[in-house]
Design a protein around this motif. Sequence first.
Motif, PDB file in Angstrom:
ATOM      1  N   ALA A  93      -6.918  -0.696   5.225  1.00 46.99           N
ATOM      2  CA  ALA A  93      -8.211  -0.366   5.831  1.00 46.99           C
ATOM      3  C   ALA A  93      -8.131  -0.376   7.356  1.00 46.99           C
ATOM      4  N   ASN A  94      -7.253  -1.213   7.888  1.00 47.58           N
ATOM      5  CA  ASN A  94      -7.093  -1.264   9.336  1.00 47.58           C
ATOM      6  C   ASN A  94      -6.536   0.044   9.890  1.00 47.58           C
ATOM      7  N   ARG A  95      -5.848   0.811   9.041  1.00 45.16           N
ATOM      8  CA  ARG A  95      -5.229   2.074   9.470  1.00 45.16           C
ATOM      9  C   ARG A  95      -6.083   3.290   9.133  1.00 45.16           C
ATOM     10  N   HIS A  96      -7.063   3.124   8.231  1.00 43.18           N
ATOM     11  CA  HIS A  96      -7.863   4.265   7.770  1.00 43.18           C
ATOM     12  C   HIS A  96      -9.349   3.936   7.869  1.00 43.18           C
ATOM     13  N   PRO A  97     -10.045   4.535   8.858  1.00 46.63           N
ATOM     14  CA  PRO A  97     -11.455   4.194   9.102  1.00 46.63           C
ATOM     15  C   PRO A  97     -12.359   4.357   7.873  1.00 46.63           C
ATOM     16  N   GLY A  98     -12.159   5.375   7.062  1.00 48.17           N
ATOM     17  CA  GLY A  98     -13.009   5.568   5.884  1.00 48.17           C
ATOM     18  C   GLY A  98     -12.875   4.429   4.899  1.00 48.17           C
ATOM     19  N   ILE A  99     -11.639   4.009   4.664  1.00 50.17           N
ATOM     20  CA  ILE A  99     -11.391   2.884   3.761  1.00 50.17           C
ATOM     21  C   ILE A  99     -11.947   1.607   4.387  1.00 50.17           C
ATOM     22  N   ARG A 100     -11.769   1.475   5.684  1.00 45.89           N
ATOM     23  CA  ARG A 100     -12.276   0.277   6.378  1.00 45.89           C
ATOM     24  C   ARG A 100     -13.786   0.156   6.232  1.00 45.89           C
ATOM     25  N   GLU A 101     -14.482   1.270   6.396  1.00 49.50           N
ATOM     26  CA  GLU A 101     -15.947   1.249   6.300  1.00 49.50           C
ATOM     27  C   GLU A 101     -16.396   0.813   4.901  1.00 49.50           C
ATOM     28  N   GLU A 102     -15.785   1.389   3.880  1.00 52.15           N
ATOM     29  CA  GLU A 102     -16.169   1.054   2.506  1.00 52.15           C
ATOM     30  C   GLU A 102     -15.790  -0.377   2.140  1.00 52.15           C
ATOM     31  N   ARG A 119      -9.066 -19.465 -10.094  1.00 56.16           N
ATOM     32  CA  ARG A 119      -9.073 -18.045 -10.454  1.00 56.16           C
ATOM     33  C   ARG A 119      -8.097 -17.250  -9.593  1.00 56.16           C
ATOM     34  N   VAL A 120      -8.052 -17.568  -8.293  1.00 53.87           N
ATOM     35  CA  VAL A 120      -7.116 -16.879  -7.401  1.00 53.87           C
ATOM     36  C   VAL A 120      -5.675 -17.217  -7.773  1.00 53.87           C
ATOM     37  N   GLU A 121      -5.417 -18.475  -8.122  1.00 53.02           N
ATOM     38  CA  GLU A 121      -4.071 -18.864  -8.543  1.00 53.02           C
ATOM     39  C   GLU A 121      -3.679 -18.178  -9.857  1.00 53.02           C
ATOM     40  N   ALA A 122      -4.636 -18.050 -10.765  1.00 51.79           N
ATOM     41  CA  ALA A 122      -4.353 -17.450 -12.069  1.00 51.79           C
ATOM     42  C   ALA A 122      -4.138 -15.943 -11.975  1.00 51.79           C
ATOM     43  N   ASP A 123      -4.761 -15.312 -10.979  1.00 50.97           N
ATOM     44  CA  ASP A 123      -4.614 -13.863 -10.809  1.00 50.97           C
ATOM     45  C   ASP A 123      -4.165 -13.582  -9.374  1.00 50.97           C
ATOM     46  N   ARG A 124      -3.001 -14.112  -9.065  1.00 44.35           N
ATOM     47  CA  ARG A 124      -2.428 -13.995  -7.721  1.00 44.35           C
ATOM     48  C   ARG A 124      -2.370 -12.537  -7.252  1.00 44.35           C
ATOM     49  N   ASN A 125      -1.988 -11.626  -8.158  1.00 46.29           N
ATOM     50  CA  ASN A 125      -1.878 -10.221  -7.784  1.00 46.29           C
ATOM     51  C   ASN A 125      -3.195  -9.640  -7.288  1.00 46.29           C
ATOM     52  N   ALA A 126      -4.296 -10.085  -7.852  1.00 50.61           N
ATOM     53  CA  ALA A 126      -5.596  -9.548  -7.426  1.00 50.61           C
ATOM     54  C   ALA A 126      -5.843  -9.863  -5.953  1.00 50.61           C
ATOM     55  N   TYR A 127      -5.601 -11.118  -5.557  1.00 49.25           N
ATOM     56  CA  TYR A 127      -5.870 -11.479  -4.170  1.00 49.25           C
ATOM     57  C   TYR A 127      -4.847 -10.845  -3.224  1.00 49.25           C
ATOM     58  N   LEU A 128      -3.586 -10.783  -3.636  1.00 54.04           N
ATOM     59  CA  LEU A 128      -2.577 -10.137  -2.797  1.00 54.04           C
ATOM     60  C   LEU A 128      -2.888  -8.650  -2.614  1.00 54.04           C
ATOM     61  N   ALA A 129      -3.394  -8.016  -3.659  1.00 47.35           N
ATOM     62  CA  ALA A 129      -3.788  -6.607  -3.550  1.00 47.35           C
ATOM     63  C   ALA A 129      -4.920  -6.452  -2.544  1.00 47.35           C
ATOM     64  N   LEU A 130      -5.851  -7.395  -2.551  1.00 46.51           N
ATOM     65  CA  LEU A 130      -6.947  -7.341  -1.585  1.00 46.51           C
ATOM     66  C   LEU A 130      -6.428  -7.483  -0.159  1.00 46.51           C
ATOM     67  N   LEU A 131      -5.435  -8.332   0.043  1.00 43.57           N
ATOM     68  CA  LEU A 131      -4.831  -8.454   1.379  1.00 43.57           C
ATOM     69  C   LEU A 131      -4.171  -7.144   1.791  1.00 43.57           C
ATOM     70  N   GLU A 132      -3.452  -6.512   0.873  1.00 41.87           N
ATOM     71  CA  GLU A 132      -2.829  -5.208   1.166  1.00 41.87           C
ATOM     72  C   GLU A 132      -3.890  -4.171   1.501  1.00 41.87           C
ATOM     73  N   ALA A 167       0.815  -1.213   0.000  1.00 46.95           N
ATOM     74  CA  ALA A 167       0.000   0.000   0.000  1.00 46.95           C
ATOM     75  C   ALA A 167       0.853   1.270   0.000  1.00 46.95           C
ATOM     76  N   ARG A 168       2.010   1.218   0.651  1.00 43.61           N
ATOM     77  CA  ARG A 168       2.865   2.415   0.683  1.00 43.61           C
ATOM     78  C   ARG A 168       3.404   2.777  -0.687  1.00 43.61           C
ATOM     79  N   GLY A 169       3.515   1.784  -1.559  1.00 41.03           N
ATOM     80  CA  GLY A 169       4.014   2.043  -2.905  1.00 41.03           C
ATOM     81  C   GLY A 169       2.961   2.542  -3.863  1.00 41.03           C
TER      82      GLY A 169
END
Length: 198
Positions: free
Chosen positions: A113-122, A95-108, A24-26
């Motif tokens: 979201a844990n650090r920003h309440p507005g993002i967390r809510e959405e 699908r998750v294996e084929a698009d690994r970046n998508a799921y890793l991005a969701l983890l990021e 996320a920092r990048g």
Amino acid sequence: MRQNPERRRALLDAAIDVLAEEGARGLTFRAVDTRAGVPGGTASNYFANRAELLLQAGAHVHVRLTPTEEFTARFLDAEPSREQTRLGMRDLLRRVEADRNAYLALLELRLEANRHPGIREELTRTIRDTLEENVSHHLEGGFPGDRGTVVTLYLAMTGLFVEHLTLPEVLGDDGPDSLVDRMVRVIVPEGPSSPELP
């Protein structure tokens, strides 16, 4: 804000890849522009701020991980059963294996979201709505089990994805396919039309 849908999609794809590979920092407008191969300042013409970019990238993850129309048609035409649930979970794993970046991005995005309440809510709203949609499809489709079955399977699959994509050696010799089969067998009731799982 600009409205070219192809350009917006390319920017969101680039944002997902940046999130997955740099964290996320990048994720900056400049990094997204560079990754998308567009002129500097393009992303800022499409997204009002970084929070909006993060949230739209999170929503786009679900688009990238959507099952194919062909699989969906076959899945819906078949008799609802535990076996069909297993096939659905196997397809999700593919699908998750084929698009690994998508799921890793969701983890990021979850960490951000844990650090920003507005993002967390959405993000909470988006993921909760997706879960509730899955519950509705399961129950209305006549699949075995209840709401708790779907929620438990969701949590089990989420845990599997985290280990499989980040620290696969933790799972040892247990391959993800066999783990999916075992989870479905344990969590989903057999039901009258469901054959015994392998």
